[in-house]
Design an enzyme around this catalytic site. Structure first.
Site, PDB file in Angstrom:
ATOM      1  N   THR A 176       9.407  -0.826  -8.294  1.00  0.00           N
ATOM      2  CA  THR A 176       8.991  -0.698  -9.684  1.00  0.00           C
ATOM      3  C   THR A 176      10.000  -1.345 -10.625  1.00  0.00           C
ATOM      4  OG1 THR A 176       7.872   1.376  -9.191  1.00  0.00           O
ATOM      5  CG2 THR A 176       8.341   0.910 -11.493  1.00  0.00           C
TER       6      THR A 176
ATOM      7  N   ASP B 248       1.413   7.001 -16.664  1.00  0.00           N
ATOM      8  CA  ASP B 248       2.844   7.002 -17.017  1.00  0.00           C
ATOM      9  C   ASP B 248       3.256   5.701 -17.702  1.00  0.00           C
ATOM     10  OD1 ASP B 248       2.678   9.314 -15.537  1.00  0.00           O
ATOM     11  OD2 ASP B 248       3.879   8.599 -13.865  1.00  0.00           O
TER      12      ASP B 248
ATOM     13  N   GLN C 121       2.180   0.541  -9.622  1.00  0.00           N
ATOM     14  CA  GLN C 121       3.339   0.303 -10.482  1.00  0.00           C
ATOM     15  C   GLN C 121       3.530  -1.184 -10.758  1.00  0.00           C
ATOM     16  OE1 GLN C 121       3.216   2.209  -7.730  1.00  0.00           O
ATOM     17  NE2 GLN C 121       4.856   3.739  -7.697  1.00  0.00           N
TER      18      GLN C 121
ATOM     19  N   GLN D 145      -0.323   0.831 -14.948  1.00  0.00           N
ATOM     20  CA  GLN D 145       0.619   1.881 -14.559  1.00  0.00           C
ATOM     21  C   GLN D 145       2.056   1.412 -14.790  1.00  0.00           C
ATOM     22  OE1 GLN D 145      -0.181   3.717 -10.802  1.00  0.00           O
ATOM     23  NE2 GLN D 145       1.881   4.544 -10.566  1.00  0.00           N
ATOM     24  N   ASP D 146       2.849   2.268 -15.460  1.00  0.00           N
ATOM     25  CA  ASP D 146       4.274   1.982 -15.704  1.00  0.00           C
ATOM     26  C   ASP D 146       4.476   0.731 -16.558  1.00  0.00           C
ATOM     27  OD1 ASP D 146       4.653   4.145 -14.102  1.00  0.00           O
ATOM     28  OD2 ASP D 146       5.720   3.096 -12.509  1.00  0.00           O
TER      29      ASP D 146
ATOM     30  N   ARG E  41       3.696  14.007 -18.376  1.00  0.00           N
ATOM     31  CA  ARG E  41       3.992  14.902 -17.250  1.00  0.00           C
ATOM     32  C   ARG E  41       5.456  14.742 -16.875  1.00  0.00           C
ATOM     33  NH1 ARG E  41       2.061  12.337 -11.593  1.00  0.00           N
ATOM     34  NH2 ARG E  41       2.362  10.133 -12.042  1.00  0.00           N
TER      35      ARG E  41
ATOM     36  N   TRP F 130       8.535  13.919 -14.933  1.00  0.00           N
ATOM     37  CA  TRP F 130       9.003  13.192 -13.767  1.00  0.00           C
ATOM     38  C   TRP F 130      10.222  13.879 -13.147  1.00  0.00           C
ATOM     39  CZ3 TRP F 130      10.870   7.412 -14.261  1.00  0.00           C
ATOM     40  CH2 TRP F 130      11.292   6.946 -12.998  1.00  0.00           C
TER      41      TRP F 130
END
Length: 593
Positions: free
Chosen positions: A355, A429, A385, A407-408, A497, A499
């Protein structure tokens, strides 16, 4: 890289890395640097004295005391999360048994610097053994070398800031640096160690075992430095709010820019491109100074004390892992506008990288500024990711930019950051990391995710209660993109959320669309971190801002106090009033005008 390949509510396995090619010349340089730092820090200790991985260790694995500590060491280490380890390491350090509690602040940081340097030296020696290993392991290894190097720099600066110098003329003692800087740099060093260790989570073999041995106790040592400095050496303590910031509210200029932004930089962010004298012009049609952004970065000076301007003309620029490294300070990237100047890439986790390394663009050099640029990762939701922009630059500003991915998308990795008037797009996220970061007047746009996925806007990874990090979203728009709007009844979108154990995120005075789930927040993994996180909402509005059916977690709160809410403003949370004015970006220091 965070391993969360489908439902955001599911996996809690992680790794974060960012590979980079390592040459023999670089390894030799790092090795020599490490030896020099070890010797220098050892000498420093004599001069001065002469005048967590995700959770704490289990009790059964905790070290035992090797000898009886002094009262000063015992009191100092009692304030840490790893007191026995703290005592054992301090007792091994020359001169610690006669040191005062104030001396032990310096000693603990100096000792940690030595161990980081030894870890870098030992790790660099493995280079010849790693040429034939799988790409993911190589990426994790290369990232650790870079992150250890960055941590050494951060801890060395912290050491300088806590040192005292006696004047040979007046005999007075002068304090160097600020508590805010030290907390930031130690927090970043701890984040670096966390990222480094997690990179090996999905690897195996001798290299992983040797690196694990090299990294042993480093996170705990940095954590102990943070705790000791926070309790003994960090100035003002804002009591009543459990966020350990130790920050002063800085005065604002009349133009509402923080003081740390110089007047010239403030003008640069407001001037039209036609009036800016760039040091380098990038144009992929050949009509500039260079054709590639990587060439411009290479030409930029190291450790520049003045703002170095790189103007990137309209066009799409896809280069391999573009990065402004730690030595390239005070760079400003100016584009022709969102959607016109586009820095793009498609690196992603499923194609075999980490990532950390997937970022289409990354910056770690202090004082980085980007204006009027789109950062994009086009990998798509099925690749999981895939980072568009990663920032680890202290005192960085991202202004009037678009950050586009799934994502990310936006990785606010570490240090102090400010985003203003940016559009950020993603699914899972899509704003994540462990910086002390404020998003102000931005638009956070949730996209349609893959089937069975839940959207989570934030995933903050503060792992230690003394880190001065968190995500503050102030006066922003939280909206769905048209594709999600058309099917919002089929997908759930959450504000965030946790991590890591002490995850911290607040939304203040922001508009929330009706795509936000009525519970507001999503568990990471059953009850993990629900009593240690800090999630807050203050005076938000819109159909998704109703708090009546929000989660009932111990760490969640509806903020009703302006004093508490103010802790997360630009002026207090990132001490923006001391550095933002020189950049020229407009900002609001407090809750409102």
């Amino acid at each position: 890289m965070k391993l969360k390949l489908s439902d955001p509510g599911g996996s809690s396995s992680y790794s974060e890395v960012h590979p980079r090619p390592t040459t023999n010349k670089k390894i030799i340089f790092l090795s020599l640097l490490a030896v020099v730092l070890i010797l220098a820090s050892a000498v420093s200790a004599v001069i001065i004295l002469s005048v967590r991985t995700r959770a704490s260790r289990n009790d059964q694995n905790a070290p035992t005391l090797r000898s009886k500590p002094t009262q000063a060491i015992s009191r100092t280490c009692s304030k840490t999360q790893f007191p026995t380890l703290c005592i054992n390491y301090l007792l091994d350090f020359p001169g610690s048994k006669t040191a005062s509690e104030k001396d032990l602040i310096h000693i603990s940081i100096n000792m940690t610097l030595q161990h980081l340097s030894k870890a870098l030296y030992s790790s660099a020696l493995l280079s010849s053994s790693i040429s034939s290993v799988n790409p993911l392991l190589r990426a994790a290894y290369d990232d650790c070398l870079e992150l250890l190097d960055d941590s050494i720099d951060a801890v060395a600066r912290s050491l300088s800031s806590v040192a005292t110098t006696s004047s040979s003329v007046s005999g007075t003692v002068r304090s160097l640096g600020s508590s805010d800087d030290v907390l930031t740099w130690l927090s970043a060093a701890l984040t670096n160690q966390d990222t480094c260790a997690e990179g090996f989570a999905d690897t195996s073999g001798d290299i992983k075992d040797q690196m694990s041995n090299n990294l042993r106790d480093l996170s705990e040592l940095v954590s102990n430095c943070l705790a000791i400095f926070s309790s003994v050496g960090a100035g003002d303590d804002f009591s009543g709010v459990p966020i350990q910031n130790k920050r002063r509210l800085m005065a604002m200029r009349e133009d509402k820019f923080p003081i740390w932004l110089k007047r010239r930089d403030r003008r640069l962010l407001g001037l039209p491109v036609s009036e800016i004298q760039a040091d380098i012009i990038v144009s992929n049609d050949g009509n500039g100074t260079v054709k590639k952004i990587s060439e411009a970065i290479k030409k930029a000076p190291e450790y520049s004390s003045r703002r170095f301007i790189i103007y990137i003309r309209a066009g799409r620029y896809e280069e391999n892992n573009l990065k402004v490294g730690r030595k390239k300070t005070n760079l400003i990237f100016i584009g022709d506008g969102k959607g016109k100047t586009v820095i793009t890439g498609g690196k992603n986790f499923l194609n075999g990288t980490t990532t950390f390394r997937t970022a289409s663009f990354a910056a770690s050099g202090a004082g980085f500024i980007a204006r009027d640029i789109t950062f994009e990762n086009y990998a798509g939701p099925e690749k999981h990711q895939a980072v568009a922009l990663r920032i680890g630059s202290d005192h960085s500003v991202i202004y009037r930019c678009s950050i586009i991915g799934y994502q990310d998308t936006c990785y606010a990795h570490s240090n102090r950051q400010f985003y203003r008037e940016c559009d950020i797009y993603g699914t899972v996220d899509f704003v994540f990391g462990n910086a002390a970061v404020v998003f102000q007047n931005c638009s956070l746009n949730a996209r349609k995710p893959m089937a069975q996925q839940k959207n989570t806007i934030t995933a903050q990874n503060r792992k230690d209660p003394n880190q001065n990090t968190g995500i503050s979203i102030h006066d922003c728009q939280i909206k769905p993109t048209p594709d999600l709007e058309a099917e919002k009844g089929s997908y759930q979108t959450y504000l965030g959320r946790p991590w890591k154990l002490y995850s911290r995120t607040v939304y203040m005075m922001s508009y929330m669309g009706d795509h936000i789930h009525q519970r507001g927040w999503l568990e990471w993994n059953t009850t993990f971190a629900l009593d240690t996180l800090y999630y807050g909402e203050y005076m938000n509005y819109g159909p998704g801002a109703a708090i009546g059916q929000r989660v009932k977690w111990p760490g969640y709160r509806v903020i009703t106090s302006t004093v508490e809410a103010s802790r997360f403003t630009v002026g207090q949370f990132i001490s923006g009033s001391t550095w933002l004015p020189s950049t020229g970006v407009s900002f609001l220091a407090g809750l409102s005008t």
